[in-house]
Scaffold this motif. Sequence first.
Motif, PDB file in Angstrom:
ATOM      1  N   ARG A  77       1.476  -5.483   9.121  1.00  0.00           N
ATOM      2  CA  ARG A  77       3.317  -4.796   8.381  1.00  0.00           C
ATOM      3  C   ARG A  77       3.583  -6.461   8.088  1.00  0.00           C
ATOM      4  N   GLY A  78       3.969  -6.166   7.165  1.00  0.00           N
ATOM      5  CA  GLY A  78       4.964  -7.626   6.701  1.00  0.00           C
ATOM      6  C   GLY A  78       5.059  -8.078   5.097  1.00  0.00           C
ATOM      7  N   ARG A  79       5.618  -8.926   4.064  1.00  0.00           N
ATOM      8  CA  ARG A  79       5.313  -8.671   3.218  1.00  0.00           C
ATOM      9  C   ARG A  79       3.730  -9.874   2.599  1.00  0.00           C
ATOM     10  N   SER A  80       3.659  -9.656   1.031  1.00  0.00           N
ATOM     11  CA  SER A  80       2.879 -10.906   1.264  1.00  0.00           C
ATOM     12  C   SER A  80       3.134 -12.473   1.321  1.00  0.00           C
ATOM     13  N   SER A  90       0.691  -1.095   0.360  1.00  0.00           N
ATOM     14  CA  SER A  90       0.066   0.451  -0.188  1.00  0.00           C
ATOM     15  C   SER A  90       1.037   1.404  -0.007  1.00  0.00           C
ATOM     16  N   GLY A  91       2.111   1.204   0.269  1.00  0.00           N
ATOM     17  CA  GLY A  91       2.927   2.848   0.562  1.00  0.00           C
ATOM     18  C   GLY A  91       1.662   3.644   1.243  1.00  0.00           C
ATOM     19  N   GLY A  92       1.905   4.993   0.667  1.00  0.00           N
ATOM     20  CA  GLY A  92       1.501   5.993   1.002  1.00  0.00           C
ATOM     21  C   GLY A  92       0.016   5.552   0.973  1.00  0.00           C
ATOM     22  N   CYS A 102      -3.890  -3.574  -6.237  1.00  0.00           N
ATOM     23  CA  CYS A 102      -2.306  -3.199  -5.383  1.00  0.00           C
ATOM     24  C   CYS A 102      -1.931  -2.418  -6.882  1.00  0.00           C
ATOM     25  N   ARG A 103      -0.592  -1.490  -7.088  1.00  0.00           N
ATOM     26  CA  ARG A 103      -0.063  -0.220  -7.817  1.00  0.00           C
ATOM     27  C   ARG A 103       0.924  -0.354  -7.177  1.00  0.00           C
ATOM     28  N   ALA A 104       2.119  -0.437  -8.292  1.00  0.00           N
ATOM     29  CA  ALA A 104       3.612  -0.177  -8.047  1.00  0.00           C
ATOM     30  C   ALA A 104       4.008  -1.180  -8.159  1.00  0.00           C
ATOM     31  N   VAL A 105       3.616  -2.685  -7.551  1.00  0.00           N
ATOM     32  CA  VAL A 105       4.387  -3.271  -6.629  1.00  0.00           C
ATOM     33  C   VAL A 105       5.817  -3.602  -7.035  1.00  0.00           C
ATOM     34  N   PRO A 128       5.130  -3.840   4.403  1.00  0.00           N
ATOM     35  CA  PRO A 128       6.062  -4.612   5.361  1.00  0.00           C
ATOM     36  C   PRO A 128       7.445  -3.132   5.647  1.00  0.00           C
ATOM     37  N   MET A 129       6.900  -2.386   4.693  1.00  0.00           N
ATOM     38  CA  MET A 129       8.083  -1.166   5.823  1.00  0.00           C
ATOM     39  C   MET A 129       7.462  -0.432   7.299  1.00  0.00           C
ATOM     40  N   GLU A 130       7.841  -0.521   8.220  1.00  0.00           N
ATOM     41  CA  GLU A 130       7.713   0.505   9.557  1.00  0.00           C
ATOM     42  C   GLU A 130       7.145   1.997   9.152  1.00  0.00           C
ATOM     43  N   ARG A 131       7.663   2.029   8.601  1.00  0.00           N
ATOM     44  CA  ARG A 131       7.621   3.853   8.198  1.00  0.00           C
ATOM     45  C   ARG A 131       5.446   4.328   7.519  1.00  0.00           C
ATOM     46  N   ARG A 132       5.795   3.351   6.276  1.00  0.00           N
ATOM     47  CA  ARG A 132       4.797   3.423   5.794  1.00  0.00           C
ATOM     48  C   ARG A 132       3.370   2.962   6.714  1.00  0.00           C
ATOM     49  N   ILE A 133       3.990   1.895   7.503  1.00  0.00           N
ATOM     50  CA  ILE A 133       2.640   1.384   8.329  1.00  0.00           C
ATOM     51  C   ILE A 133       2.293   2.493   9.622  1.00  0.00           C
TER      52      ILE A 133
HETATM   53  C1  LIG Z   1       6.926   2.044  -5.462  1.00  0.00           C
HETATM   54  S1  LIG Z   1       5.671   1.411  -3.955  1.00  0.00           S
HETATM   55  C2  LIG Z   1       4.208   1.348  -4.611  1.00  0.00           C
HETATM   56  C3  LIG Z   1       3.219   1.578  -3.023  1.00  0.00           C
HETATM   57  C4  LIG Z   1       1.304   2.432  -3.289  1.00  0.00           C
HETATM   58  N1  LIG Z   1       0.627   1.080  -4.060  1.00  0.00           N
HETATM   59  C5  LIG Z   1       1.305   3.184  -4.457  1.00  0.00           C
HETATM   60  O1  LIG Z   1       1.214   3.116  -5.671  1.00  0.00           O
HETATM   61  O2  LIG Z   1       2.203   4.219  -4.223  1.00  0.00           O
HETATM   62  C6  LIG Z   1       5.633  -0.326  -3.638  1.00  0.00           C
HETATM   63  C7  LIG Z   1       5.819  -0.440  -2.259  1.00  0.00           C
HETATM   64  O3  LIG Z   1       5.413  -1.781  -2.066  1.00  0.00           O
HETATM   65  C8  LIG Z   1       5.958  -2.209  -1.002  1.00  0.00           C
HETATM   66  N2  LIG Z   1       6.490  -3.962  -1.111  1.00  0.00           N
HETATM   67  C9  LIG Z   1       7.704  -4.740  -1.514  1.00  0.00           C
HETATM   68  N3  LIG Z   1       7.295  -5.639  -2.171  1.00  0.00           N
HETATM   69  C10 LIG Z   1       6.392  -6.149  -1.530  1.00  0.00           C
HETATM   70  C11 LIG Z   1       5.755  -7.065  -0.900  1.00  0.00           C
HETATM   71  N4  LIG Z   1       6.633  -8.351  -1.199  1.00  0.00           N
HETATM   72  N5  LIG Z   1       4.626  -7.624  -0.091  1.00  0.00           N
HETATM   73  C12 LIG Z   1       4.026  -6.803  -0.029  1.00  0.00           C
HETATM   74  N6  LIG Z   1       4.444  -5.378  -0.254  1.00  0.00           N
HETATM   75  C13 LIG Z   1       5.420  -4.595  -0.655  1.00  0.00           C
HETATM   76  C14 LIG Z   1       7.339  -1.934  -0.906  1.00  0.00           C
HETATM   77  O4  LIG Z   1       7.331  -1.655   1.156  1.00  0.00           O
HETATM   78  C15 LIG Z   1       6.197  -0.621  -1.277  1.00  0.00           C
HETATM   79  O5  LIG Z   1       5.960   0.504  -0.697  1.00  0.00           O
END
Ligand SMILES: C[S@@+](CC[C@H](N)C(=O)[O-])C[C@H]1O[C@@H](n2cnc3c(N)ncnc32)[C@H](O)[C@@H]1O
Length: 221
Positions: free
Chosen positions: A126-129, A79-81, A149-152, A102-107
């Motif tokens: 908080r965690g990876r998928s 989710s990021g931001g 999802c977007r941009a992951v 996964p990222m604490e600051r984003r959580i």
């Molecule tokens: C480029 S950012 C995009 C954030 C947001 N979806 C957007 O479109 O602005 C990618 C995000 O995916 C998260 N991410 C990366 N690998 C991941 C995984 N395996 N599972 C869940 N999140 C993940 C990163 O921490 C980051 O916040």
Amino acid sequence: MTDQLQGSPVLAEVLGDALPKLERFHAKIAEEGEPRGLIGPRDVDIIWERHILNSAAIVPYVRNATNGIRFKTVADVGSGGGFPGLVAAACLPDHDFTLIEPMERRIEWLHECVGLMQLQNVEIIRGRSDAVIQQVRKREIHPFAVVTCRAVAPMTKLSGWTLPLLKPSGQLIALKGRSAQAEIDKAGKEIAKFGGRRPRVVEAAVGPDLEPTHVVIVDKR
Ligand SMILES: C[S@@+](CC[C@H](N)C(=O)[O-])C[C@H]1O[C@@H](n2cnc3c(N)ncnc32)[C@H](O)[C@@H]1O
């Protein structure tokens, strides 16, 4: 810096009842988003279009996917931001969203925004998928009706990170750039391996007179 769409009637037209919540979110991300590393410096005056309306473009597809379903559950991976998860949650108060990041600051950021927007339908993990996929496999978490999802990651990776979270007949709804078709052409093997079928690209409306975006939809067998 004033956002190009600030005060535009397009916002109420597209976002409807979610607009007051999203105005609070917009004000926060406009002020804190760049210093906190959530958006780029060149995005500050185009947050409405590039991030909020772009995220809201998935809303009709999510609604369509959960039409007639009792448990309207959505997992937003990476989710990021808060894109698209927080935006879609504001637009779909009758759906239950789980944001996976996964990222604490984003959580921390996501929790602050859920409070500010007074969203009652959002859970944050908080965690990876892959960690959440393990929980679904162990039946600690129910599989979801929709994954967004977007941009992951490109579809070759994203298939394994998202499709196992879906229940049978669920749908992956992924915001993608112009490379959407090329990505699904390349990921045929991975999509099939993780139980996906009928991958397709749709051109999704962002708003009147705004450039549409691309959404990849994959059905789960
Ligand atoms: C480029 S950012 C995009 C954030 C947001 N979806 C957007 O479109 O602005 C990618 C995000 O995916 C998260 N991410 C990366 N690998 C991941 C995984 N395996 N599972 C869940 N999140 C993940 C990163 O921490 C980051 O916040």
